[in-house]
Scaffold this active site. Structure first.
Site, PDB file in Angstrom:
ATOM      1  CG  MET A   1     -81.716 -54.133  43.969  1.00  0.00           C
ATOM      2  SD  MET A   1     -80.740 -55.191  45.063  1.00  0.00           S
ATOM      3  CE  MET A   1     -81.775 -55.236  46.533  1.00  0.00           C
ATOM      4  CG  HIS A   2     -81.184 -50.010  47.029  1.00  0.00           C
ATOM      5  ND1 HIS A   2     -81.715 -50.998  47.830  1.00  0.00           N
ATOM      6  CD2 HIS A   2     -79.904 -50.389  46.771  1.00  0.00           C
ATOM      7  CE1 HIS A   2     -80.786 -51.920  48.047  1.00  0.00           C
ATOM      8  NE2 HIS A   2     -79.692 -51.574  47.422  1.00  0.00           N
TER       9      HIS A   2
ATOM     10  CG  ASP B   1     -79.718 -55.026  40.272  1.00  0.00           C
ATOM     11  OD1 ASP B   1     -79.798 -55.346  41.479  1.00  0.00           O
ATOM     12  OD2 ASP B   1     -79.157 -53.975  39.891  1.00  0.00           O
TER      13      ASP B   1
END
Length: 499
Positions: free
Chosen positions: A81-82, A240
């Site tokens: 992520m991110h 995820d």
């Protein structure tokens, strides 16, 4: 027999699963790639590495597959992520991706609070401003690399960029978008209020779709390079943690997941979008349509155990390292450990706090230290569970995966500290399986993700709380919670001596 592929784009490697209609993993491929750490606190990757290694992995999978590639019907993606991938107007990558574990953006996080306000940010995004999220990274590039930002026309997250390279189509789905600090989580739309506050163009944000959405087929180039059929259907996928939840059957109210890897995650399914956790835990869109999940994070969960082993028993086998801890009573004979060795996230978003052993006695032996480390990690995860319970959630059954599910002693410890039934899965494949399930659902194999989970996921063993241990751990947990408050100032003073 029909098949689907789940691609999990992790931080250190891409993991690719070929799964059949019975939920069995037929082929598993993993390809690693490096981190780029130019300065302390920086963590980047070259997105081209993701594409090259995934393409090579898919080609290897097809090479091992003994059936007809036309029977591989669908593919979906999970990913870290991110991370920020910036593209120009030709969709060319402008710089290395800045990853989730990059911590250079403390100044930008403060700027977000000053500009938007903490309460308004929580109302819109359901999450606090933390260095890991995407908006602070965008603002850092805007400030520190203005010539690059001037050329940026689109941002993507890692697995969405990979999927774009596979299909030629640009999308982002809600579970990953929820970790950008740019999404109105409840309304399922980009927040014009936040975009305008930082003078960011709405065109910077890609079109949003559901995780199970069909987003195209692979390009002719990818088909040629991998050997896959051009007709394979590609579905959007998920973050995820969302895919890990799907792959563990966390798809109904009350279902909770404990995942212990390098970091530790406690994740609980939510039907509602209006709960208020005051930013103490993360609150994201799930990869199931119109569903959400809340999540607490322990930064150094399994890492605390591997750190301790590397320091004091580096060459010893893990089984031998843990040998004997089952004979140590709950509480490790009065020894307590806090796993803050790289700072902490939940419920203390504190980069300065550090770990402690409290109550060290000359009579303590190694087994007591090892058990204390396991108990401290589990106490930290229990802080997230207690936040969920204090909001009115009932948590009486928890699926445990990762390193914490590999030890019977640790699984029983989780049951005792969490005061809940712990379920161990018969086959654990994590986010990659969740991505494969999204593809299976997208291909119409099942009427819902829940039905898919009923077929794909089975429990192999359960662990029930032992009342005597529950009582002891309740007392110890109260002591554990005091340690952060009583060592915070000490660690702030010590921080100037760290190199």
């Amino acid at each position: 027999m029909k098949y689907v592929i789940g691609v999990d784009l992790g931080t250190s490697a891409v993991k690719i699963l070929l799964v059949n209609q019975n939920g069995e993993v037929c082929i598993e491929i993993s390809k690693s790639y490096p981190l780029i750490i130019d300065k302390s606190g920086y963590s980047e990757q070259n997105p081209e590495e993701w594409v090259e290694k995934t393409t090579a992995g898919l080609a290897e999978l097809v090479e091992q597959f003994e059936g007809d590639v036309n029977d591989i019907e669908g593919m979906s993606f999970s990913g870290q992520m991110h991370g920020l991938v910036l593209l120009d107007n030709q969709h060319q990558v402008l710089r290395n991706a800045i990853l989730w574990n990059d911590t250079r953006t403390t100044k930008q996080c403060q700027e977000i609070y000053e500009t938007v306000g903490k309460q308004k940010l929580l109302e819109i995004t359901k999450n606090p401003a933390l260095e890991g999220f995407t908006l602070p990274k965008i603002l850092w590039v805007k400030e520190q690399e203005p010539e690059i930002f001037e050329r940026a026309s689109l941002f993507l997250l890692p697995k969405d960029y990979l999927r774009y390279r596979m299909t030629g189509n640009v999308h982002m789905e809600y579970s990953d978008a929820a970790g950008t600090l740019l999404l109105n989580v409840a309304k399922h739309e980009w927040s014009t209020e936040i975009l305008e506050a930082f003078d960011l163009s709405p065109n910077l944000c890609p079109p949003l779709v559901e995780s199970q959405a069909f987003v195209g087929s692979i390009t002719a180039k990818v088909a040629k390079e991998t050997g896959l059929s051009e007709g394979i259907k590609v579905f959007a996928g998920g973050a995820d943690n969302a895919c890990g939840a799907i792959g563990s059957g966390i798809l109904s109210e009350g279902k909770t997941l404990c995942s212990i890897g390098t970091s530790g995650v406690v994740l609980s399914y939510e039907e509602r979008n209006d709960l208020d956790f005051e930013g103490k835990v993360h609150y994201f869109n799930h990869s199931e349509e119109n569903a959400y999940y809340t999540m607490g994070v322990t930064l150094a969960a399994g890492y605390s155990l591997s750190w301790f082993k590397d320091m004091f028993a580096k060459d010893e086998a893990f089984d031998r390292f843990l040998d004997g801890i089952e004979n140590v009573p709950a509480g490790s004979n009065g020894l307590l450990f806090t796993p803050y060795i790289v700072g902490e996230r939940t419920p203390h978003a504190d980069s300065t706090i550090r770990g402690s052993f409290v109550g060290v006695d000359a009579a303590h032996e190694r087994q007591q230290f090892v058990r204390a480390v396991l108990e401290g990690i589990t106490f930290s995860l229990n802080e997230s569970i207690e936040i969920f319970r204090s909001s009115g959630k009932k948590i009486d059954s928890i699926v445990s995966i990762g390193g914490g599910a590999k030890s019977d002693v640790w699984l029983q410890m989780q049951a005792d500290i969490f005061n809940a039934k712990i379920e161990k899965l018969s086959s654990e494949q994590g986010p990659g399986m969740g991505a494969a399930m999204l593809a299976a659902y997208g291909c119409g194999w099942y009427p819902s993700l829940k039905k898919c989970a009923e077929e794909f996921i089975q429990t192999s063993k359960t662990y029930l709380p032992i009342e005597e241990n529950v009582k002891a751990y309740r007392k110890l947990f109260a002591i554990y919670q005091q340690v952060y408050r009583q060592t915070k100032e000490l660690n702030q003073k010590l921080s100037e001596f760290r190199k």
